[in-house]
Design a protein around this motif. Structure first.
Motif, PDB file in Angstrom:
ATOM      1  N   PHE A 142       0.813  -1.205   0.000  1.00  0.00           N
ATOM      2  CA  PHE A 142       0.000   0.000   0.000  1.00  0.00           C
ATOM      3  C   PHE A 142       0.858   1.272   0.000  1.00  0.00           C
ATOM      4  CE2 PHE A 142      -2.035  -3.240   2.815  1.00  0.00           C
ATOM      5  CZ  PHE A 142      -2.911  -3.733   1.858  1.00  0.00           C
ATOM      6  N   ASN A 193      -4.980  -5.797  -3.923  1.00  0.00           N
ATOM      7  CA  ASN A 193      -4.456  -5.620  -2.566  1.00  0.00           C
ATOM      8  C   ASN A 193      -2.943  -5.786  -2.475  1.00  0.00           C
ATOM      9  OD1 ASN A 193      -4.302  -8.340  -3.013  1.00  0.00           O
ATOM     10  ND2 ASN A 193      -5.587  -8.950  -1.283  1.00  0.00           N
ATOM     11  N   ALA A 219      -6.446  -0.070   2.085  1.00  0.00           N
ATOM     12  CA  ALA A 219      -6.486  -1.527   2.003  1.00  0.00           C
ATOM     13  C   ALA A 219      -6.363  -2.019   0.566  1.00  0.00           C
ATOM     14  CB  ALA A 219      -7.781  -2.047   2.621  1.00  0.00           C
ATOM     15  N   GLU A 227       0.181  -4.437   8.737  1.00  0.00           N
ATOM     16  CA  GLU A 227       0.743  -3.086   8.669  1.00  0.00           C
ATOM     17  C   GLU A 227      -0.346  -2.010   8.730  1.00  0.00           C
ATOM     18  OE1 GLU A 227       3.846  -0.496   5.900  1.00  0.00           O
ATOM     19  OE2 GLU A 227       2.834  -2.243   5.068  1.00  0.00           O
ATOM     20  N   ASN A 228      -1.458  -2.234   8.015  1.00  0.00           N
ATOM     21  CA  ASN A 228      -2.479  -1.185   7.983  1.00  0.00           C
ATOM     22  C   ASN A 228      -3.541  -1.341   9.065  1.00  0.00           C
ATOM     23  OD1 ASN A 228      -4.204  -3.218   7.082  1.00  0.00           O
ATOM     24  ND2 ASN A 228      -4.359  -2.449   4.990  1.00  0.00           N
ATOM     25  N   GLY A 246       0.075  -7.397   4.589  1.00  0.00           N
ATOM     26  CA  GLY A 246      -0.277  -5.989   4.483  1.00  0.00           C
ATOM     27  C   GLY A 246      -1.221  -5.551   5.587  1.00  0.00           C
ATOM     28  N   ARG A 247      -2.103  -6.446   5.993  1.00  0.00           N
ATOM     29  CA  ARG A 247      -3.054  -6.097   7.044  1.00  0.00           C
ATOM     30  C   ARG A 247      -2.381  -5.941   8.402  1.00  0.00           C
ATOM     31  NH1 ARG A 247      -8.647  -9.443   5.660  1.00  0.00           N
ATOM     32  NH2 ARG A 247      -8.853  -8.638   3.528  1.00  0.00           N
ATOM     33  N   ILE A 284      -6.966   9.860   4.007  1.00  0.00           N
ATOM     34  CA  ILE A 284      -5.768   9.035   4.163  1.00  0.00           C
ATOM     35  C   ILE A 284      -4.871   9.088   2.930  1.00  0.00           C
ATOM     36  CG2 ILE A 284      -6.895   7.497   5.808  1.00  0.00           C
ATOM     37  CD1 ILE A 284      -7.083   5.412   3.574  1.00  0.00           C
ATOM     38  N   ARG A 295       1.532   5.136   1.304  1.00  0.00           N
ATOM     39  CA  ARG A 295       1.276   5.930   2.504  1.00  0.00           C
ATOM     40  C   ARG A 295       0.687   7.277   2.128  1.00  0.00           C
ATOM     41  NH1 ARG A 295       2.979   3.662   7.028  1.00  0.00           N
ATOM     42  NH2 ARG A 295       4.516   1.991   6.867  1.00  0.00           N
ATOM     43  N   GLN A 300       1.755   8.119   7.585  1.00  0.00           N
ATOM     44  CA  GLN A 300       1.359   6.952   8.364  1.00  0.00           C
ATOM     45  C   GLN A 300       0.154   6.218   7.783  1.00  0.00           C
ATOM     46  OE1 GLN A 300       0.656   8.458  12.322  1.00  0.00           O
ATOM     47  NE2 GLN A 300       2.823   8.831  12.736  1.00  0.00           N
ATOM     48  N   SER A 301      -0.810   6.952   7.285  1.00  0.00           N
ATOM     49  CA  SER A 301      -2.067   6.342   6.845  1.00  0.00           C
ATOM     50  C   SER A 301      -1.870   5.377   5.682  1.00  0.00           C
ATOM     51  CB  SER A 301      -3.059   7.431   6.432  1.00  0.00           C
ATOM     52  OG  SER A 301      -3.395   8.249   7.526  1.00  0.00           O
ATOM     53  N   LEU A 302      -2.559   4.255   5.769  1.00  0.00           N
ATOM     54  CA  LEU A 302      -2.528   3.248   4.720  1.00  0.00           C
ATOM     55  C   LEU A 302      -3.946   2.795   4.418  1.00  0.00           C
ATOM     56  CD1 LEU A 302       0.402   1.022   6.025  1.00  0.00           C
ATOM     57  CD2 LEU A 302       0.467   2.429   3.974  1.00  0.00           C
TER      58      LEU A 302
END
Length: 378
Positions: free
Chosen positions: A68, A299, A79, A255-256, A252-253, A127, A70, A75-77
């Motif tokens: 993903f 994804n 999905a 992380e986000n 990835g999840r 985000i 940023r 910081q924001s990610l």
């Protein structure tokens, strides 16, 4: 005397440099806006941050998981993985065809009807670029006199007074830039081959024949729009929506922060779609520049292009090895929305051996625009 004075005046004026219009066309304005970091809350990102022209108009700032992008806050990610902006202008407006299938639009779920609608989305996404309102965007641009002049000249809009019209012009300008040849050059090795200016290797030619085959692969079930396999304008997508059973990106999840059991509804998240049969479907992406715009799938779950081809092969092969993700050494994972799986398309054709998988990957690499061919060696 009058004539002499006029000539002298003209000569004097021609010696003085006149203030040139900063942006003469909508495309020029759109290009400036595409790289304008003032359109993000913290003034750190632009459209080009996630759609880098030097990286196939995809995001080269990938972390270890590579899933993903940023947001402006660092910081924001989300999905979903940001798709390439290259060749995006070829997508038709979001609509239903004669068979009732949803086609076109922008984003993975088509929620932006066209390229202009897509262009404005990230600017106001909390985000992504993170501005709160259209007025905020116009206030940022109004800090520069060149923008005030350009919007007035090109769109007859005063961005200091009419934020709504200004934002509409902003997205139109971005769409104009994304409609230029810069984004769709059609000069890959494959395009040069069609023009007789390049030769494919034996492996690439095998991959080409397999790709367009109605018998040996299922590639062109979703990635061929034109009738002829030699059409010079082939976008390598049918612009429709399919559920191919992409597993969740659990790495990835982590992380986000998205729950491991969360399911992305895909097309069903589009406000215009309310049929549960569309759940889990995502827009077929173009394969142009696919070799240099990973990670892959909506994804970003796969890092390597060969893994993608192997993933499709899982549906046709009974071999135990075909049921293992080569990147993880574990099974591919559950199908998130099994009830809408595009089983007919996915099971079309026989299993592929390693030689044919490699040939398909070799062919897909020939779809890389000439400006990015150096990236294939990295």
């Amino acid at each position: 005397m009058f004539k002499l004075l006029s000539q002298t005046t003209c000569l004097l004026l021609s010696a003085v440099p006149l203030a040139a219009a900063p942006f003469k066309t909508a495309e020029e304005l759109g290009e400036a806006l595409f790289f304008e970091t003032d359109l993000s809350l913290n003034r750190t990102q632009s459209c080009a941050s996630c759609h880098d022209p030097n990286a196939g108009f995809a995001d080269p700032r990938r972390d270890a998981e590579g899933a993903f992008s940023r947001g402006d806050d660092g910081q924001s990610l989300g999905a979903r993985h940001a798709p390439t902006a290259a060749y995006a202008m070829l997508s038709p407006a979001f609509h239903q065809n004669a068979d009732g299938e949803w086609v076109g639009g922008q984003f993975w779920d088509g929620r932006a009807a066209d390229l202009a609608a897509q262009a404005g989305g990230p600017i106001l996404n909390p985000i992504e670029l993170g501005l709160a309102t259209e007025a905020d965007a116009m206030a940022r641009l109004a800090e520069q006199e060149d923008y005030i002049t350009a919007f007035q000249t090109l769109y007859d809009v005063d961005i200091t007074k009419d934020a709504e019209a200004g934002f509409e012009a902003l997205t139109a300008a971005l769409a104009s830039f994304e409609g230029t040849e810069t984004f769709q050059s059609f000069d890959s090795k494959y395009d040069r081959f069609l023009r007789g200016a390049a030769e494919l290797t034996k492996e690439e030619e095998l991959g080409r024949l397999l790709f367009f085959s109605q018998q040996f692969t299922n590639c062109n079930q979703c990635h061929q729009l034109r009738r002829s396999a030699m059409d010079p304008a082939e976008p390598f997508t049918d612009f429709r929506y399919h559920n191919i059973g992409v597993p969740a990106n659990l790495a990835g999840r982590s992380e986000n922060g998205v729950a491991a059991d969360w399911v992305d509804n895909g097309l069903l998240d589009n406000p215009l779609v309310n049929d549960p049969k569309e759940r889990g479907k995502f827009k077929t992406p173009t394969l142009r520049n696919v070799a240099v715009t990973g990670p892959y799938m909506h994804n970003g779950v796969f890092q390597d292009l060969r893994t993608v081809v192997a993933f499709y092969n899982r549906y046709n092969s009974k071999a135990e090895s075909a049921q293992i993700n080569p990147e993880t050494g574990a099974p591919w994972g559950d199908i998130p929305v099994a009830e809408t799986l595009s089983e007919t398309e996915l099971t079309h054709g026989p299993a592929l051996d390693d030689r044919r998988i490699d040939a398909l990957v070799a062919f897909l690499k020939t779809l890389t625009d000439s400006r990015y061919e150096a990236l294939l060696k990295e």
